[in-house]
Design a protein around this motif. Sequence first.
Motif, PDB file in Angstrom:
ATOM      1  N   ASP A 284       0.863  -1.174   0.000  1.00  0.00           N
ATOM      2  CA  ASP A 284       0.000   0.000   0.000  1.00  0.00           C
ATOM      3  C   ASP A 284       0.903   1.229   0.000  1.00  0.00           C
ATOM      4  OD1 ASP A 284      -2.322  -1.488   0.066  1.00  0.00           O
ATOM      5  OD2 ASP A 284      -2.383  -1.536   2.268  1.00  0.00           O
ATOM      6  N   GLU A 285       0.349   2.338  -0.465  1.00  0.00           N
ATOM      7  CA  GLU A 285       1.175   3.551  -0.625  1.00  0.00           C
ATOM      8  C   GLU A 285       1.856   3.974   0.669  1.00  0.00           C
ATOM      9  OE1 GLU A 285       0.584   8.121  -2.232  1.00  0.00           O
ATOM     10  OE2 GLU A 285      -0.773   6.544  -2.913  1.00  0.00           O
ATOM     11  N   ASP A 286       1.179   3.803   1.805  1.00  0.00           N
ATOM     12  CA  ASP A 286       1.751   4.242   3.068  1.00  0.00           C
ATOM     13  C   ASP A 286       2.588   3.152   3.741  1.00  0.00           C
ATOM     14  OD1 ASP A 286      -0.340   2.547   3.616  1.00  0.00           O
ATOM     15  OD2 ASP A 286      -1.208   3.775   5.226  1.00  0.00           O
ATOM     16  N   GLU A 287       2.762   2.017   3.054  1.00  0.00           N
ATOM     17  CA  GLU A 287       3.521   0.912   3.637  1.00  0.00           C
ATOM     18  C   GLU A 287       4.896   0.714   2.999  1.00  0.00           C
ATOM     19  OE1 GLU A 287       0.970  -2.451   3.136  1.00  0.00           O
ATOM     20  OE2 GLU A 287      -0.109  -2.103   5.013  1.00  0.00           O
ATOM     21  N   VAL A 288       5.216   1.466   1.948  1.00  0.00           N
ATOM     22  CA  VAL A 288       6.502   1.292   1.271  1.00  0.00           C
ATOM     23  C   VAL A 288       7.627   1.664   2.236  1.00  0.00           C
ATOM     24  CG1 VAL A 288       7.934   1.996  -0.676  1.00  0.00           C
ATOM     25  CG2 VAL A 288       5.451   1.816  -0.955  1.00  0.00           C
ATOM     26  N   PRO A 289       8.594   0.772   2.442  1.00  0.00           N
ATOM     27  CA  PRO A 289       9.680   1.054   3.396  1.00  0.00           C
ATOM     28  C   PRO A 289      10.452   2.313   3.019  1.00  0.00           C
ATOM     29  CG  PRO A 289       9.735  -1.241   2.680  1.00  0.00           C
ATOM     30  CD  PRO A 289       8.748  -0.545   1.800  1.00  0.00           C
ATOM     31  N   THR A 290      10.882   3.033   4.014  1.00  0.00           N
ATOM     32  CA  THR A 290      11.682   4.235   3.779  1.00  0.00           C
ATOM     33  C   THR A 290      13.128   4.055   4.228  1.00  0.00           C
ATOM     34  OG1 THR A 290      10.966   5.098   5.932  1.00  0.00           O
ATOM     35  CG2 THR A 290       9.709   5.779   3.987  1.00  0.00           C
ATOM     36  N   ASP A 291      13.388   3.012   5.015  1.00  0.00           N
ATOM     37  CA  ASP A 291      14.749   2.812   5.526  1.00  0.00           C
ATOM     38  C   ASP A 291      15.575   1.879   4.649  1.00  0.00           C
ATOM     39  OD1 ASP A 291      13.085   0.720   6.162  1.00  0.00           O
ATOM     40  OD2 ASP A 291      14.013   0.302   8.104  1.00  0.00           O
ATOM     41  N   ASN A 292      14.947   1.200   3.694  1.00  0.00           N
ATOM     42  CA  ASN A 292      15.682   0.357   2.749  1.00  0.00           C
ATOM     43  C   ASN A 292      14.843   0.191   1.485  1.00  0.00           C
ATOM     44  OD1 ASN A 292      13.939  -1.477   4.470  1.00  0.00           O
ATOM     45  ND2 ASN A 292      14.577  -2.926   2.897  1.00  0.00           N
ATOM     46  N   TYR A 293      15.458  -0.293   0.425  1.00  0.00           N
ATOM     47  CA  TYR A 293      14.756  -0.471  -0.853  1.00  0.00           C
ATOM     48  C   TYR A 293      13.710  -1.566  -0.709  1.00  0.00           C
ATOM     49  CZ  TYR A 293      13.980  -1.712  -5.738  1.00  0.00           C
ATOM     50  OH  TYR A 293      13.402  -2.005  -6.948  1.00  0.00           O
ATOM     51  N   TYR A 294      12.523  -1.309  -1.233  1.00  0.00           N
ATOM     52  CA  TYR A 294      11.390  -2.229  -1.026  1.00  0.00           C
ATOM     53  C   TYR A 294      11.583  -3.599  -1.668  1.00  0.00           C
ATOM     54  CZ  TYR A 294       9.950  -0.599  -5.705  1.00  0.00           C
ATOM     55  OH  TYR A 294       9.906  -0.274  -7.038  1.00  0.00           O
ATOM     56  N   GLY A 295      12.536  -3.690  -2.604  1.00  0.00           N
ATOM     57  CA  GLY A 295      12.774  -4.967  -3.270  1.00  0.00           C
ATOM     58  C   GLY A 295      13.764  -5.868  -2.552  1.00  0.00           C
ATOM     59  N   GLU A 296      14.309  -5.382  -1.430  1.00  0.00           N
ATOM     60  CA  GLU A 296      15.222  -6.202  -0.630  1.00  0.00           C
ATOM     61  C   GLU A 296      14.398  -7.053   0.335  1.00  0.00           C
ATOM     62  OE1 GLU A 296      19.282  -3.487  -0.487  1.00  0.00           O
ATOM     63  OE2 GLU A 296      17.867  -3.344   1.173  1.00  0.00           O
ATOM     64  N   LEU A 297      14.251  -8.327   0.011  1.00  0.00           N
ATOM     65  CA  LEU A 297      13.425  -9.215   0.817  1.00  0.00           C
ATOM     66  C   LEU A 297      14.269 -10.243   1.565  1.00  0.00           C
ATOM     67  CD1 LEU A 297      10.377 -10.051  -1.497  1.00  0.00           C
ATOM     68  CD2 LEU A 297      10.763  -8.057  -0.035  1.00  0.00           C
ATOM     69  N   THR A 298      13.649 -10.836   2.553  1.00  0.00           N
ATOM     70  CA  THR A 298      14.240 -11.979   3.245  1.00  0.00           C
ATOM     71  C   THR A 298      13.341 -13.185   2.997  1.00  0.00           C
ATOM     72  OG1 THR A 298      15.158 -10.556   4.970  1.00  0.00           O
ATOM     73  CG2 THR A 298      14.999 -12.916   5.446  1.00  0.00           C
ATOM     74  N   PHE A 299      13.921 -14.232   2.428  1.00  0.00           N
ATOM     75  CA  PHE A 299      13.180 -15.445   2.070  1.00  0.00           C
ATOM     76  C   PHE A 299      13.443 -16.559   3.072  1.00  0.00           C
ATOM     77  CE2 PHE A 299      11.733 -14.135  -2.056  1.00  0.00           C
ATOM     78  CZ  PHE A 299      10.811 -15.098  -2.455  1.00  0.00           C
ATOM     79  N   THR A 300      12.422 -17.373   3.287  1.00  0.00           N
ATOM     80  CA  THR A 300      12.559 -18.608   4.046  1.00  0.00           C
ATOM     81  C   THR A 300      11.918 -19.736   3.247  1.00  0.00           C
ATOM     82  OG1 THR A 300      12.381 -17.371   6.124  1.00  0.00           O
ATOM     83  CG2 THR A 300      12.144 -19.751   6.257  1.00  0.00           C
ATOM     84  N   ILE A 301      12.627 -20.854   3.170  1.00  0.00           N
ATOM     85  CA  ILE A 301      12.130 -22.023   2.437  1.00  0.00           C
ATOM     86  C   ILE A 301      11.964 -23.184   3.399  1.00  0.00           C
ATOM     87  CG2 ILE A 301      12.776 -23.805   0.753  1.00  0.00           C
ATOM     88  CD1 ILE A 301      14.110 -21.629  -0.887  1.00  0.00           C
ATOM     89  N   SER A 302      10.838 -23.873   3.297  1.00  0.00           N
ATOM     90  CA  SER A 302      10.608 -25.084   4.095  1.00  0.00           C
ATOM     91  C   SER A 302      10.284 -26.238   3.157  1.00  0.00           C
ATOM     92  CB  SER A 302       9.451 -24.887   5.078  1.00  0.00           C
ATOM     93  OG  SER A 302       9.725 -23.832   5.976  1.00  0.00           O
TER      94      SER A 302
END
Length: 227
Positions: free
Chosen positions: A163-181
């Motif tokens: 959502d428009e007000d949820e885009v991170p401001t402290d890091n790039y929004y495309g930097e994710l952390t993945f977990t695989i099970s």
Amino acid sequence: MKDLFGKAILDFQTNNSPKDIITETNISEADEMNVAYLFRDYNEMPKLEQKALKLANGKILDVGCGAGSHSLYLQEKGFEVTSIDISENAIKACQLRGLKNAKTQNILNLENEKFDTILLLMNGTGIFQTISESSKYLQKLKSLLNPNGQILIDSSDIIYMFDEDEVPTDNYYGELTFTISYKNETENPFPWLYLDYPLLEKLATENGLQCELIENGEHYDYLAKLF
């Protein structure tokens, strides 16, 4: 690394009761992925992957080859293909599928080889991990290119997930952390990077590469050529 992703691939290849892979990120809930999808043939691939395979030429390096479906298609077309992945289990599956030159290899440690085409597909920018690490990978890829060589890479602009007000401001929004099970085991979380095209173009330029948008996909994804 428990190599659960590779284990799922090898289980499928050897008919060892494969289960769905469960993926989860820091911005999305758990999602099931059928391992069979990684074994798709050309006709089942998204149009951006098909386009990349049509553009591939010369001596080819497939980075993060997974189950080897892209490499197999190109090998069957007569190309000399080197297929690499950090997953030992995935590479075992690739070898069982008939890939002639598949090896467990981190791209950053690949030396003394040059290629005409380097493929990074299924969100190829993911291996960069973070924005700060991107230059290291781009410089390495550049060093592996023959004169007039090309890097074909895809990614997605995942701004649509916020959502428009949820885009991170402290890091790039495309930097994710993945977990695989997989089969009741969970891999340690790892960083994975999605890049919007303008940012990929900027990073490429900063690292002495030209960048061309080849085609947009059906859902915020794209294929680009670096050269």
